[in-house]
Motif scaffolding. Structure first.
Motif, PDB file in Angstrom:
ATOM      1  N   VAL A 241      21.699  71.707  -8.084  1.00  0.00           N
ATOM      2  CA  VAL A 241      21.646  71.057  -9.390  1.00  0.00           C
ATOM      3  C   VAL A 241      22.998  71.237 -10.072  1.00  0.00           C
ATOM      4  N   LEU A 242      23.695  70.120 -10.315  1.00  0.00           N
ATOM      5  CA  LEU A 242      24.956  70.136 -11.049  1.00  0.00           C
ATOM      6  C   LEU A 242      24.651  70.034 -12.545  1.00  0.00           C
ATOM      7  N   CYS A 243      25.082  71.018 -13.305  1.00  0.00           N
ATOM      8  CA  CYS A 243      24.762  71.064 -14.737  1.00  0.00           C
ATOM      9  C   CYS A 243      25.733  70.190 -15.524  1.00  0.00           C
ATOM     10  N   ALA A 244      25.563  68.890 -15.367  1.00  0.00           N
ATOM     11  CA  ALA A 244      26.332  67.896 -16.112  1.00  0.00           C
ATOM     12  C   ALA A 244      25.456  66.661 -16.241  1.00  0.00           C
ATOM     13  N   ALA A 245      25.505  66.009 -17.388  1.00  0.00           N
ATOM     14  CA  ALA A 245      24.603  64.895 -17.682  1.00  0.00           C
ATOM     15  C   ALA A 245      24.981  63.652 -16.889  1.00  0.00           C
ATOM     16  N   THR A 246      23.952  62.903 -16.480  1.00  0.00           N
ATOM     17  CA  THR A 246      24.184  61.636 -15.789  1.00  0.00           C
ATOM     18  C   THR A 246      24.452  60.526 -16.798  1.00  0.00           C
ATOM     19  N   SER A 247      25.120  59.486 -16.346  1.00  0.00           N
ATOM     20  CA  SER A 247      25.448  58.371 -17.227  1.00  0.00           C
ATOM     21  C   SER A 247      24.205  57.522 -17.498  1.00  0.00           C
ATOM     22  N   PRO A 248      24.031  57.023 -18.756  1.00  0.00           N
ATOM     23  CA  PRO A 248      22.904  56.145 -19.046  1.00  0.00           C
ATOM     24  C   PRO A 248      23.173  54.690 -18.659  1.00  0.00           C
ATOM     25  N   ALA A 249      24.405  54.369 -18.242  1.00  0.00           N
ATOM     26  CA  ALA A 249      24.762  52.982 -17.939  1.00  0.00           C
ATOM     27  C   ALA A 249      24.683  52.701 -16.439  1.00  0.00           C
ATOM     28  N   VAL A 250      23.671  53.246 -15.778  1.00  0.00           N
ATOM     29  CA  VAL A 250      23.474  53.048 -14.342  1.00  0.00           C
ATOM     30  C   VAL A 250      22.135  52.353 -14.141  1.00  0.00           C
ATOM     31  N   LYS A 251      22.121  51.294 -13.350  1.00  0.00           N
ATOM     32  CA  LYS A 251      20.892  50.547 -13.137  1.00  0.00           C
ATOM     33  C   LYS A 251      19.879  51.359 -12.338  1.00  0.00           C
ATOM     34  N   LEU A 252      18.625  50.950 -12.446  1.00  0.00           N
ATOM     35  CA  LEU A 252      17.522  51.739 -11.902  1.00  0.00           C
ATOM     36  C   LEU A 252      17.671  52.061 -10.430  1.00  0.00           C
ATOM     37  N   HIS A 253      18.038  51.076  -9.622  1.00  0.00           N
ATOM     38  CA  HIS A 253      18.049  51.268  -8.179  1.00  0.00           C
ATOM     39  C   HIS A 253      19.416  51.696  -7.655  1.00  0.00           C
TER      40      HIS A 253
ATOM     41  N   MET B  93      24.438  51.241 -24.486  1.00  0.00           N
ATOM     42  CA  MET B  93      23.030  51.084 -24.164  1.00  0.00           C
ATOM     43  C   MET B  93      22.188  50.916 -25.428  1.00  0.00           C
ATOM     44  N   GLU B  94      22.576  51.570 -26.508  1.00  0.00           N
ATOM     45  CA  GLU B  94      21.813  51.447 -27.753  1.00  0.00           C
ATOM     46  C   GLU B  94      21.886  50.038 -28.322  1.00  0.00           C
ATOM     47  N   LYS B  95      22.963  49.318 -28.015  1.00  0.00           N
ATOM     48  CA  LYS B  95      23.121  47.957 -28.518  1.00  0.00           C
ATOM     49  C   LYS B  95      22.378  46.927 -27.678  1.00  0.00           C
ATOM     50  N   ARG B  96      21.907  47.340 -26.493  1.00  0.00           N
ATOM     51  CA  ARG B  96      21.224  46.383 -25.625  1.00  0.00           C
ATOM     52  C   ARG B  96      19.802  46.131 -26.109  1.00  0.00           C
ATOM     53  N   ALA B  97      19.287  44.972 -25.733  1.00  0.00           N
ATOM     54  CA  ALA B  97      17.899  44.629 -26.073  1.00  0.00           C
ATOM     55  C   ALA B  97      16.938  45.522 -25.301  1.00  0.00           C
ATOM     56  N   PRO B  98      15.736  45.753 -25.838  1.00  0.00           N
ATOM     57  CA  PRO B  98      14.770  46.610 -25.137  1.00  0.00           C
ATOM     58  C   PRO B  98      14.489  46.151 -23.709  1.00  0.00           C
ATOM     59  N   GLN B  99      14.408  44.826 -23.491  1.00  0.00           N
ATOM     60  CA  GLN B  99      14.146  44.344 -22.135  1.00  0.00           C
ATOM     61  C   GLN B  99      15.297  44.704 -21.184  1.00  0.00           C
ATOM     62  N   GLU B 100      16.526  44.719 -21.690  1.00  0.00           N
ATOM     63  CA  GLU B 100      17.667  45.085 -20.871  1.00  0.00           C
ATOM     64  C   GLU B 100      17.690  46.590 -20.585  1.00  0.00           C
ATOM     65  N   LYS B 101      17.295  47.397 -21.564  1.00  0.00           N
ATOM     66  CA  LYS B 101      17.294  48.848 -21.381  1.00  0.00           C
ATOM     67  C   LYS B 101      16.378  49.269 -20.243  1.00  0.00           C
ATOM     68  N   GLU B 102      15.290  48.508 -20.032  1.00  0.00           N
ATOM     69  CA  GLU B 102      14.340  48.863 -18.978  1.00  0.00           C
ATOM     70  C   GLU B 102      14.961  48.773 -17.590  1.00  0.00           C
ATOM     71  N   LYS B 103      16.084  48.075 -17.455  1.00  0.00           N
ATOM     72  CA  LYS B 103      16.738  47.930 -16.156  1.00  0.00           C
ATOM     73  C   LYS B 103      17.675  49.093 -15.844  1.00  0.00           C
ATOM     74  N   TYR B 104      17.822  50.025 -16.787  1.00  0.00           N
ATOM     75  CA  TYR B 104      18.767  51.125 -16.616  1.00  0.00           C
ATOM     76  C   TYR B 104      18.042  52.467 -16.623  1.00  0.00           C
ATOM     77  N   GLN B 105      18.678  53.437 -15.984  1.00  0.00           N
ATOM     78  CA  GLN B 105      18.126  54.783 -15.931  1.00  0.00           C
ATOM     79  C   GLN B 105      18.368  55.499 -17.260  1.00  0.00           C
ATOM     80  N   PRO B 106      17.479  56.405 -17.623  1.00  0.00           N
ATOM     81  CA  PRO B 106      17.795  57.288 -18.754  1.00  0.00           C
ATOM     82  C   PRO B 106      18.848  58.303 -18.339  1.00  0.00           C
ATOM     83  N   SER B 107      19.500  58.902 -19.294  1.00  0.00           N
ATOM     84  CA  SER B 107      20.496  59.929 -19.009  1.00  0.00           C
ATOM     85  C   SER B 107      19.809  61.281 -18.906  1.00  0.00           C
ATOM     86  N   TYR B 108      19.960  61.932 -17.738  1.00  0.00           N
ATOM     87  CA  TYR B 108      19.385  63.255 -17.540  1.00  0.00           C
ATOM     88  C   TYR B 108      20.446  64.316 -17.822  1.00  0.00           C
ATOM     89  N   GLU B 109      20.015  65.458 -18.346  1.00  0.00           N
ATOM     90  CA  GLU B 109      20.967  66.496 -18.729  1.00  0.00           C
ATOM     91  C   GLU B 109      21.564  67.214 -17.528  1.00  0.00           C
TER      92      GLU B 109
END
Length: 496
Positions: free
Chosen positions: A70-82, A254-270
């Motif tokens: 486990v690398l203790c660094a946050a992942t980017s929220p601007a990465v698509k789901l797959h 990511m905060e500026k994107r529409a909710p439907q667009e946000k669903e295509k991206y991963q959340p940022s993990y710590e």
């Protein structure tokens, strides 16, 4: 899909449910991770942890892996789901990697109460750069002399035993650790992603790297060569505080994107979970032995270098003719590369015959191998002879006297007499080197030569020193006389 059938009157209810589900999915994120915090099979089942080009068999996706990193660094929220996760790091900053034992009860009992060895390396994510990795790293070394790409922050690390950083592998560190004890290793990456781009773009245009960890267990011979587990993650490295700014920028986008667009991206993990991958193919990183053809003895003769059998004593002429021939097959060309310490490039030249290699220009070789090794390989291909610092010619006095006596008995005049001299080439200009070369000439051990003298004025014997040899004129001629040493079974040699 559910979101396409939403009714205006039910918006508040659905939105409330989504918030609860989202909060529930994030519960536990950022908490202290333990060896048994959760099942790795659940983690690997998520699409965000699957690599697009995995070389692993399908059944490995559902098995529980023996270790977890486990690398203790946050992942980017601007990465698509797959897509694979992407983590931003700051140059030179220490980041913790937790080494966790994830074995089931009774799994791998042979490593219980024993150490395992892990090798951490920073490599290129781009397959195109992987093929020219050695060239890229040599160029980095050339621009940053004395620096390393990857370092261990040993004072901050916990449970790390016998940490090592090979000076010839700037992007690799290794250490031993006990899986039954808490182990955290802190790494520092000193290169930034833009150092390997053709044009120095901003940080966002830099090339991605991979942090890969390969773990090995001890074999019967006590060597850590039996592979246990490998995992890696994708990173980008920015100048100090650049990773924090990039993370903030991605979050704002990511905060500026529409909710439907946000669903295509991963959340940022710590934290970043390293996902299973194939072991790194370079066996030279696992084995600390010198590369083929390398002789670490400073005063050893080049006649022995590159031969498999220590008892084999080839003729000196055979070594001098060890030039690559145009008729050499690809296999013979690879053997020639091994003998001349170009093993790291054998993969690049796998299908090259002798003629193919000899057709390469100086610029071609430097582009493939980098400046330092490129020039060395070009000189080796062209068979350029390096002139020795000093050359002397010697003849044995017994041979000279025997030939003179034979010619005198035959009634021949001495005007046509000639004597065979042997050339001795000196590089270090020391008495020890001269002793070894004379011992080779006489086919004896250097220990059997007690002293070397030079006959001076009035026949005195002057002890040969390093300073005397350094003042020899090039291509001087000497007649060698041998005298039995008084104290041992050795010999004194007199240069006349």
């Amino acid at each position: 899909m559910a979101w396409a059938l939403k009714l205006p009157l039910a918006d508040e209810v659905i939105e409330s449910g989504l918030v609860q589900d989202f909060d529930a999915s994030l519960s536990g994120i950022g908490q202290e991770l333990g060896a048994g915090a959760y099942s790795m099979s659940d983690v690997l089942a998520l699409p965000i942890f699957k690599q697009e080009e995995s070389n692993l068999p399908p059944e490995s996706e559902n098995k529980i892996l023996p270790f977890q990193y486990v690398l203790c660094a946050a992942t980017s929220p601007a990465v698509k789901l797959h897509d694979e996760t992407l983590t931003y790091l700051n140059q030179g900053q220490s980041y913790e990697i937790r080494m966790l034992d994830n074995r089931k009860m009774g799994e791998l009992p042979e490593i219980n109460d024993k150490m395992v060895k892990s090798i951490i390396r920073v490599v290129f994510h781009d397959r195109r750069l992987q093929y020219t990795e050695h060239q890229q790293l040599e160029g980095w070394r050339w621009n940053r002399p004395g620096d390393r790409i990857l370092d261990l922050d040993i004072p901050m690390s916990v449970g790390v035993i016998d940490p090592r950083a090979n000076p010839t592998q700037l992007n690799t560190v290794e250490f031993l650790w006990d899986p039954s004890k808490r182990t955290s290793v802190f790494i520092q990456v000193h290169c930034i992603s833009t150092e390997f781009t053709m044009r120095k773009h901003g940080g966002e245009k830099g090339v991605p790297f991979r942090v890969q960890i390969d773990t090995f267990k001890e074999n019967e011979a006590g060597e850590y060569t039996e592979h246990l587990h490998s995992a890696s993650c994708q990173i980008k490295v920015f100048k100090p505080k650049g990773a924090d700014r990039k993370q903030k920028t991605d979050r704002e986008k990511m905060e500026k994107r529409a909710p439907q667009e946000k669903e295509k991206y991963q959340p940022s993990y710590e934290t970043t979970i390293l996902t299973e991958c194939s072991p790194w193919p370079e066996v030279t990183y696992v084995n600390n032995s010198p590369s083929p053809g390398f002789n670490s003895t400073p005063n050893s003769f080049p006649v022995i270098e590159g031969n498999d059998s220590p008892n084999h004593q080839p003729e000196p002429v055979a070594l001098l003719a060890d030039n690559l021939l145009p008729t050499a097959t690809p296999q013979e060309a690879l053997q020639w590369l091994h003998r001349n310490r170009f093993s790291p490039f054998c993969r690049l030249f796998t299908n090259f015959s002798g003629a193919d290699l000899l057709k390469l220009t100086r610029e071609d070789v430097i582009q493939i191998c980098g400046p330092a090794d490129g020039i060395r390989l070009f000189n080796a291909l062209k068979g350029r002879v390096v002139h020795p610092r000093l050359t002397i010619y010697v003849c044995q006095e017994s041979q000279q006297a025997r030939e003179q006596q034979q010619k005198h008995e035959n009634g021949d005049g001495t005007s046509n007499t000639f004597f065979v001299y042997h050339a001795i080439y000196l590089e270090e200009l020391t008495a020890v080197e001269l002793t070894e070369k004379l011992a080779q000439l006489f086919s004896i051990s250097p220990r059997q030569i007690s002293q070397i003298f030079k006959q001076g004025p009035t026949g005195i014997h002057v002890l040969v020193s390093d300073e005397m040899i350094q003042n020899f004129q090039d291509e001087m001629c000497f007649v060698l006389d041998t005298m039995k040493a008084e104290t041992n079974d050795g010999y004194h040699i007199i240069l006349k």
